[in-house]
Each structure stands twice: as structure tokens, then as C-alpha cells.
Write an enzyme that holds these catalytic residues in place. Structure first.
Site, PDB file in Angstrom:
ATOM      1  N   GLU A 122      44.169  36.376  17.887  1.00 22.37           N
ATOM      2  CA  GLU A 122      44.682  36.551  18.788  1.00 22.37           C
ATOM      3  C   GLU A 122      45.712  35.102  19.701  1.00 22.37           C
ATOM      4  OE1 GLU A 122      42.171  36.819  22.158  1.00 22.37           O
ATOM      5  OE2 GLU A 122      40.311  38.762  20.919  1.00 22.37           O
TER       6      GLU A 122
ATOM      7  N   ARG B 190      33.567  40.106  21.557  1.00 21.68           N
ATOM      8  CA  ARG B 190      34.842  39.316  20.765  1.00 21.68           C
ATOM      9  C   ARG B 190      35.806  39.748  19.730  1.00 21.68           C
ATOM     10  NH1 ARG B 190      36.071  36.931  25.267  1.00 21.68           N
ATOM     11  NH2 ARG B 190      34.979  34.610  25.160  1.00 21.68           N
TER      12      ARG B 190
ATOM     13  N   HIS C 214      43.260  41.403  25.642  1.00 21.87           N
ATOM     14  CA  HIS C 214      42.147  40.192  25.952  1.00 21.87           C
ATOM     15  C   HIS C 214      42.367  40.191  27.444  1.00 21.87           C
ATOM     16  CE1 HIS C 214      39.264  37.003  24.859  1.00 21.87           C
ATOM     17  NE2 HIS C 214      38.761  37.382  26.422  1.00 21.87           N
TER      18      HIS C 214
END
Ligand code: NAP
Length: 327
Positions: free
Chosen positions: A266, A237, A285
């Protein structure tokens, strides 16, 4: 009467059919863009929620007094306040295992792309700037035989170790809460303190969950310990790394490069300094983002949700206390 579930992730027709055999489903497309208005409106009737990437905070949960289960389509549960879910008697389920191998593939793709400068050199070819045989200015560094350092030797960490050890002949070091004798035996891996791993590894790969303990785990001090030729890979993360400290380490050449699938915020801002650095490979991601794995994750989430709605203990229960509280 069938229970009511709210989906904020599109399901394949087959999975929608499977879910609708047990529940009435309302689908909300991209609630982020919708500013949660439609999600808010659907919450009062919801007994189940299924989706990912949304922080379901207390304000939203207050709107859902009938909620029994949240099925997140992810293994990470950092978007949830587990103690609050326990108090409310809401069962949280995730999707471990089915994404492990694919996420490890992504980790290795980042290792290869960063070390061998794949994106930078492919862009050079695409833009018509390949005019002569490349020389040392464009060389990368080897992956095979280099030391692979894994921080967080869980499911994904172990799948990375497997690739590194058996596929690339890499010595494997790891740091975790506890030593893992079976992993050490299988991959000839060595346990290290965080500091020792940072000093010794050529590739430092982050595969820890985001928790209060791991937030900012890699900051200026830790980056200062890394070898100048080393590469940081983050498939965990974004907040596990102090992004500003990383930018400074990359700009100053303190470390060689970074392969990043996750970021503090993000989507990554288009003006992020990370995007101006040639020694960074940034991906959106996409750790588990293959057709096969995303379908398997969605199936797992649907099955978890159906179990709770039927009063059965789900396979991937994150918070047994929340489950017990609703019995
Ligand atoms: P996992 O099996 O639970 O493994 C996590 C490991 O991290 C555990 O082995 C744990 O060690 C270790 N750990 C936890 N806190 C630590 C700390 N403070 N210091 C050192 N080690 C620590 O989880 P997983 O399935 O491998 O997934 C790991 C994470 O990857 C997820 O939580 C998620 O955030 C991320 N992920 C990202 C993507 C993506 O798209 N990029 C996809 C999937 C997962 P012990 O076993 O010793 O307790």
C-alpha cells in the site's frame, strides 16, 4: 519534568492540548516521505511514540533507548514484533472497539458495491455512456438472503454478522479459532471449517488479524473452493490473501468479484492488474476512515499513551510482558 513524545500522526487541537498537559510533543509529518530522517533524529529523546502505518523495526527501536510506550492508532498490530518489544520493556497499546462499527460499515459498503456493481455503473453514467435502459449485461447479484461467510469472528466479524443477519436477512456462517456459542445464538450463525465455509458462502469476508498463521490464508487452493458466483471481501490486511492467486481467480472468472480495502503493498501500484478488472472494487485502506472514528481512535491512543507515561496500566495494553518488564 514532562516526558517527551514523538507523534507521526496529526492530532486535533483538542487532543494535542490533552497530550501536552502531560508531555512535550514533537510532530513529524509523513515520515515515509521523509525517509525516516526526522523520525530517526527525534527517537533518542522519546519516551513515547504515537502514530500508525509505520513498521517500527529493530533498527529504529535501537535509536530509542528511553522508549516506554508505543500508542498505535489502529487495532491491527502487525507492524510490530511483540517479542522484541517485550524484551525491550516497551508497552504497545492499540485502539480496539472504537473502530469496530465503522470498519464493519466499510465491509458492507464493499459487499454492496461489488455485488451491485455500483462503482462500475456509476462510472458509466459519469462518463456519458448511459445511452439506454441497462440490460442483463449490467445486472448485479442480490445481497439480501445470500449466505454471509465471515473468517475471523471477532469484534468486526460480529458487527458484520449483525448487519447481514438483522439488516439483510442473510444466513451467517463463520470460521474462527474457536466456536462462539453467543454469536451462534444471536445471529443463528453456523461454525464451519475454513474449507466448508469457502464452499458454502456467497460472500467470503476476511476479518482476521495478520499473523504468521493468517499470512496467505487465502491462496490458489482456497480460491478454488469458492463458488463461481461468490465474492471475496478483504477488510483485514492485504497479506492475508495471495494477491497474485486472487488476480488469476478474478481474471479467469473462477469467482465473481472482490471488494478490497487492503493490499499486499500500500498504496496499491497504479499498474496493478486489480485496477483493470471491472469485477474489483478497490478502496484505499479506508476501513475506519470517518471523521468521528479517526478522532475517537486518536483520543484512545492519546489516553493509552498518557496512562503509560504516568505509570498507570493503559486500557488497551497489547503486550502485558512489555509493560511488566519496565516496572
Ligand atoms: P479481533 O476482535 O481480535 O478479531 C479477530 C478474530 O480473528 C478473532 O475472533 C480470532 O478468533 C480470529 N482469528 C485469528 N486468527 C485466526 C485464524 N488463523 N483463523 C481463523 N480465525 C482467526 O479483531 P478486530 O478488532 O475484529 O480486528 C480484526 C482485524 O481487522 C485487525 O487485526 C486489523 O488487521 C483489521 N482491520 C482493518 C481495518 C481497515 O481499515 N481495513 C480497520 C480495522 C481493523 P478467536 O476469537 O477464535 O481467537
Amino acid at each position: 519534568m514532562k516526558k517527551h513524545v514523538v507523534l507521526y500522526k496529526q492530532l486535533s487541537p483538542a487532543l494535542m492540548e490533552r497530550l501536552q498537559a502531560h508531555a512535550e510533543a514533537t510532530f513529524i509529518d509523513d515520515p515515509k516521505r521523509d525517509d525516516f530522517a526526522r523520525l530517526r533524529a527525534a527517537l533518542p529523546d522519546a519516551q513515547g511514540l504515537l502514530g500508525a502505518s509505520i513498521k517500527l523495526d529493530a533498527t529504529l527501536l535501537d535509536l530509542a533507548p528511553q522508549l516506554e510506550a508505543i500508542a498505535t492508532v489502529s487495532v491491527g498490530v502487525d507492524n510490530y514484533d511483540i517479542e522484541d518489544l517485550d524484551r525491550r520493556g516497551i508497552a504497545l497499546c492499540n485502539t480496539p472497539d472504537v473502530l469496530t462499527e465503522t470498519t464493519a460499515d466499510t465491509g458492507f459498503a464493499l459487499i454492496m458495491a461489488t455485488a451491485r456493481r455500483v462503482v462500475e455503473l456509476a462510472n458509466m453514467v459519469r462518463s456519458g455512456d448511459w445511452k439506454q435502459n441497462i440490460g442483463a449485461a449490467h445486472f448485479g447479484s442480490d445481497v439480501h438472503g445470500k449466505t454471509l461467510g465471515i473468517i475471523g469472528m471477532g469484534r468486526i466479524g460480529e458487527a458484520l454478522a449483525q448487519r447481514g443477519h438483522f439488516g439483510f436477512g442473510m444466513p451467517v456462517l463463520y470460521h474462527s479459532h474457536s466456536a462462539k456459542p453467543a454469536v451462534e445464538a444471536r445471529f443463528n450463525a453456523g461454525y464451519r471449517s475454513l474449507e466448508a465455509l469457502l464452499r458454502e458462502a456467497d460472500f467470503v469476508c476476511l476479518t482476521v488479524p495478520l499473523t504468521a498463521e493468517t499470512e496467505g490464508l487465502i491462496g490458489k487452493e482456497q480460491l478454488a473452493l469458492m463458488r463461481p458466483q461468490s465474492i471475496l471481501i478483504n477488510i483485514a490486511r492485504g497479506k492475508v490473501v495471495d494477491e497474485q492467486a486472487l488476480i488469476e481467480a478474478l481474471q479467469s472468472g473462477r469467482i465473481r468479484g472482490a471488494g478490497l480495502d487492503v493490499f499486499e503493498r500500500e498504496p496499491l501500484a497504479t499498474d496493478s492488474p486489480l485496477l483493470r478488472l471491472k469485477n474489483v472494487v478497490a478502496t484505499p485502506h479506508m476501513g475506519s476512515a470517518t471523521h468521528e472514528t479517526r478522532e475517537a481512535m486518536a483520543r484512545c491512543a492519546v489516553d493509552n499513551l498518557i496512562s503509560v507515561l504516568k505509570g498507570e496500566r493503559p486500557t488497551n495494553l497489547v503486550n502485558p510482558k512489555g509493560w511488566e518488564a519496565q516496572r
